[in-house]
Design a protein around this motif. Structure first.
Motif, PDB file in Angstrom:
ATOM      1  N   GLU A 206       0.827  -1.206   0.000  1.00 38.61           N
ATOM      2  CA  GLU A 206       0.000   0.000   0.000  1.00 38.61           C
ATOM      3  C   GLU A 206       0.864   1.259   0.000  1.00 38.61           C
ATOM      4  N   ALA A 207       1.917   1.260   0.831  1.00 39.13           N
ATOM      5  CA  ALA A 207       2.824   2.410   0.876  1.00 39.13           C
ATOM      6  C   ALA A 207       3.569   2.564  -0.443  1.00 39.13           C
ATOM      7  N   LEU A 208       4.015   1.442  -1.005  1.00 39.51           N
ATOM      8  CA  LEU A 208       4.741   1.473  -2.272  1.00 39.51           C
ATOM      9  C   LEU A 208       3.858   1.975  -3.399  1.00 39.51           C
ATOM     10  N   ALA A 209       2.609   1.482  -3.461  1.00 42.16           N
ATOM     11  CA  ALA A 209       1.686   1.896  -4.522  1.00 42.16           C
ATOM     12  C   ALA A 209       1.389   3.383  -4.437  1.00 42.16           C
ATOM     13  N   SER A 210       1.252   3.885  -3.225  1.00 38.74           N
ATOM     14  CA  SER A 210       0.994   5.309  -3.042  1.00 38.74           C
ATOM     15  C   SER A 210       2.135   6.155  -3.597  1.00 38.74           C
ATOM     16  N   SER A 211       3.374   5.690  -3.394  1.00 39.79           N
ATOM     17  CA  SER A 211       4.531   6.429  -3.891  1.00 39.79           C
ATOM     18  C   SER A 211       4.661   6.325  -5.406  1.00 39.79           C
ATOM     19  N   LEU A 212       4.447   5.121  -5.939  1.00 42.79           N
ATOM     20  CA  LEU A 212       4.615   4.906  -7.376  1.00 42.79           C
ATOM     21  C   LEU A 212       3.527   5.578  -8.204  1.00 42.79           C
ATOM     22  N   ALA A 213       2.413   5.922  -7.573  1.00 45.82           N
ATOM     23  CA  ALA A 213       1.308   6.536  -8.319  1.00 45.82           C
ATOM     24  C   ALA A 213       1.708   7.845  -8.983  1.00 45.82           C
ATOM     25  N   SER A 214       2.760   8.487  -8.480  1.00 45.05           N
ATOM     26  CA  SER A 214       3.199   9.757  -9.065  1.00 45.05           C
ATOM     27  C   SER A 214       4.135   9.560 -10.242  1.00 45.05           C
ATOM     28  N   SER A 215       4.541   8.297 -10.499  1.00 52.44           N
ATOM     29  CA  SER A 215       5.453   8.029 -11.611  1.00 52.44           C
ATOM     30  C   SER A 215       4.712   8.087 -12.944  1.00 52.44           C
ATOM     31  N   THR A 216       5.337   8.708 -13.919  1.00 51.82           N
ATOM     32  CA  THR A 216       4.750   8.781 -15.267  1.00 51.82           C
ATOM     33  C   THR A 216       5.555   7.970 -16.271  1.00 51.82           C
ATOM     34  N   THR A 217       6.566   7.237 -15.783  1.00 55.30           N
ATOM     35  CA  THR A 217       7.447   6.515 -16.703  1.00 55.30           C
ATOM     36  C   THR A 217       7.484   5.014 -16.462  1.00 55.30           C
ATOM     37  N   LEU A 218       7.094   4.540 -15.279  1.00 52.97           N
ATOM     38  CA  LEU A 218       7.227   3.124 -14.935  1.00 52.97           C
ATOM     39  C   LEU A 218       6.362   2.256 -15.852  1.00 52.97           C
ATOM     40  N   LYS A 219       6.982   1.283 -16.519  1.00 51.90           N
ATOM     41  CA  LYS A 219       6.267   0.399 -17.434  1.00 51.90           C
ATOM     42  C   LYS A 219       6.259  -1.062 -16.987  1.00 51.90           C
ATOM     43  N   ARG A 220       7.198  -1.442 -16.129  1.00 51.70           N
ATOM     44  CA  ARG A 220       7.261  -2.845 -15.691  1.00 51.70           C
ATOM     45  C   ARG A 220       7.495  -2.901 -14.189  1.00 51.70           C
ATOM     46  N   LEU A 221       6.587  -3.576 -13.481  1.00 55.62           N
ATOM     47  CA  LEU A 221       6.678  -3.727 -12.033  1.00 55.62           C
ATOM     48  C   LEU A 221       6.614  -5.222 -11.701  1.00 55.62           C
ATOM     49  N   ASN A 222       7.635  -5.720 -11.019  1.00 52.26           N
ATOM     50  CA  ASN A 222       7.712  -7.133 -10.674  1.00 52.26           C
ATOM     51  C   ASN A 222       7.626  -7.299  -9.161  1.00 52.26           C
ATOM     52  N   LEU A 223       6.518  -7.904  -8.714  1.00 52.59           N
ATOM     53  CA  LEU A 223       6.311  -8.175  -7.291  1.00 52.59           C
ATOM     54  C   LEU A 223       6.212  -9.673  -7.032  1.00 52.59           C
ATOM     55  N   SER A 224       6.725 -10.478  -7.921  1.00 53.83           N
ATOM     56  CA  SER A 224       6.596 -11.933  -7.833  1.00 53.83           C
ATOM     57  C   SER A 224       7.184 -12.473  -6.534  1.00 53.83           C
ATOM     58  N   SER A 225       6.563 -13.565  -6.075  1.00 46.54           N
ATOM     59  CA  SER A 225       7.066 -14.315  -4.910  1.00 46.54           C
ATOM     60  C   SER A 225       7.089 -13.499  -3.626  1.00 46.54           C
ATOM     61  N   ASN A 226       6.278 -12.470  -3.535  1.00 44.01           N
ATOM     62  CA  ASN A 226       6.050 -11.789  -2.255  1.00 44.01           C
ATOM     63  C   ASN A 226       4.774 -12.402  -1.668  1.00 44.01           C
ATOM     64  N   THR A 227       4.931 -13.546  -1.033  1.00 47.29           N
ATOM     65  CA  THR A 227       3.786 -14.373  -0.650  1.00 47.29           C
ATOM     66  C   THR A 227       2.983 -13.826   0.522  1.00 47.29           C
TER      67      THR A 227
END
Length: 475
Positions: A206-227
């Motif tokens: 939730e904290a990470l998503a809130s911060s990344l929401a301001s990014s206008t360039t991010l095209k690939r986000l990998n959160l795999s294996s965060n169980t």
């Protein structure tokens, strides 16, 4: 010993390497003739690097680092393996002096102190890609690293997989503010972010998503294996995915027990999103049943109404690492979404699920809508080849005529009034043309009357002249 003294006493390459191959490679580094370099231990394979320095007992890491630090041609540097801490630290002391590296990769050093990169980051303002997978830097390492990267706005790839990053690390990431604008993500030009195989939980995401929401360039986000991430955490991605300027194309959630609740949360988050093309997860371990697949199906084509279909997601074209269950409509929707023409994709879905279109909602536009309806069908002729059950051109035209007939039939008085108004208009036009011709004839008659009057006057004068001449002849 300072650098000048060290350079004066520099040994030959063969003296500080374990074999001829490493010596030849070190000579290239010393001559500034090396663009890519991979330093690996004997039991590690180098990835994507043709030039590989295989570290062995006879290789002096101190001298190798020294010459790397002075090399100005080196662009890509990869260090992978399990060298002893002393050898690695000696190598990094020299690497820190390098000012030319643009892509740096460091793998599998479990006791690595990220503070060793402070000078390296400071000396390489053109650093574009940084990979630190498998180094167990932890939450505290993330905080240190973000401070080091504050002056690297051009960094476009950051990979921190398998680093034991948890909630505290994500909160630290979210709290880091841009040094240039005072707000937003600390790396404003980031295109790829890999946080796979960590300990991120719902609060951290939730904290990470809130911060990344301001990014206008991010095209690939990998959160795999965060169980530790559950459906609750996946719901927090909605704000990120609904951000007006967000441009994410690939979202990776492999090796995570998403379940039906997670599938529903992801489908809700992707509703209205027009950038994500691939949602990757391990279909065999995700635990998604027919209920979850149906959520994705409604995301791509909500058949509750024509307007709902039009507003559905027409961008997402890959869901899961394995094929969608056989016979599911979702398979066909994903295939349709590979088209770059979103309007045509929406049109095909509408035609697929509305064999007999309900035109009642459009009757409020009266006959103004009829030309648009005809044009819509004519432009949709191509779509018939992409329907789940292909139609012949004759069948498709019959559908068009049926809809037009229903539309006209739904407003008979408007059609009749339009017909008689058209006929009345034609009558008025003919009447106007007759009046114009009548005026022209009257004008011609007036001119002819004037000419006739003039001729009569001329004839009268001629008769008078004739009488006058006759009288003179008699006398």
């Amino acid at each position: 010993m300072n650098k000048d003294d060290k350079q004066a006493r520099a040994p030959t390459s063969r003296d500080v390497t374990s074999n001829a191959h490493n010596a030849a490679l070190l000579d290239q580094i010393r001559r500034n003739n090396c663009l890519k370099l991979s330093i690996v231990s004997r039991d590690v394979a180098a990835y994507n690097y043709n030039i590989r320095f295989t570290a062995d007992d006879g290789d002096d890491m101190d001298w190798l680092g020294y010459f790397i630090g002075r090399c100005t041609s080196l662009r890509n540097l990869c260090i992978s393996g399990e060298e002893s801490g002393r050898d690695r630290d000696a190598l990094m002391r020299g690497v820190n002096s390098n000012k030319s590296v643009e892509v740096f990769e460091l793998y599998d050093h479990l006791d690595f102190d990220v503070r060793l990169l402070d000078n390296f980051c400071a000396n390489n303002p053109k650093l574009e890609s940084l990979t630190l997978d498998g180094n167990d830097i932890g939450d505290s390492g993330v905080v240190t690293l973000m401070k080091s990267l504050a002056n690297h706005p051009q960094l476009n790839n950051l990979s921190l997989g398998s680093n034991n990053i948890g909630r505290v690390g994500c909160v630290a990431l979210s709290s880091m503010q841009s040094c240039t604008s005072g707000c937003g993500w600390v790396v404003p030009c980031l295109v790829q972010l890999d946080l796979s195989y960590n300990r991120i939980d719902d609060t951290g995401l939730e904290a990470l998503a809130s911060s990344l929401a301001s990014s206008t360039t991010l095209k690939r986000l990998n959160l795999s294996s965060n169980t530790f991430i559950t459906s609750s955490g996946l719901r927090s991605l909605s704000a990120l995915l609904h951000s007006e300027n967000y441009r994410l194309e690939d979202l990776h959630l492999e090796s995570m027990p998403i379940g039906d609740d997670g599938a529903h949360a992801l489908a809700a988050g992707l509703t209205g999103n027009v950038s994500v093309k691939r949602l990757m997860f391990s279909s065999d371990v995700a635990g998604i049943t027919e209920l979850g697949w149906s959520s994705f199906s409604r995301l791509l084509c909500d058949t509750s109404s024509i307007n709902s279909i039009h507003k559905s997601n027409h961008t997402l074209n890959q869901i899961g690492s394995s094929p969608v269950p056989r016979g599911h409509d979702l398979r066909h929707y994903l295939k349709l979404n590979t088209s770059s023409n979103l309007h045509r994709t929406a049109q095909t879905k509408i035609l697929m699920h509305n064999l007999d279109l309900d035109i009642e909602p459009f009757c409020v536009y009266n006959l103004k809508f009829l030309p648009l309806l005809v044009h819509w069908f004519e432009s949709g002729t191509f779509c018939r080849n992409h329907l789940k059950s292909k139609e012949s051109l004759r069948t498709f035209r019959s559908r068009k005529l049926s809809v037009v007939y229903k539309f006209v039939r739904s407003m008979p008085m408007l059609v009749a009034d339009a017909h008689w108004n058209r006929m009345l208009g034609l009558v008025h036009l003919k009447k106007k043309m007759i009046c114009e011709k009548k005026d022209i004839i009257h004008e011609k008659k007036r001119k002819l009357d004037l000419e006739l009057q003039k001729l009569n006057e001329d004839a009268q004068r001629l008769r008078e002249d004739e009488m006058s001449l006759l009288k003179r002849v008699r006398h």
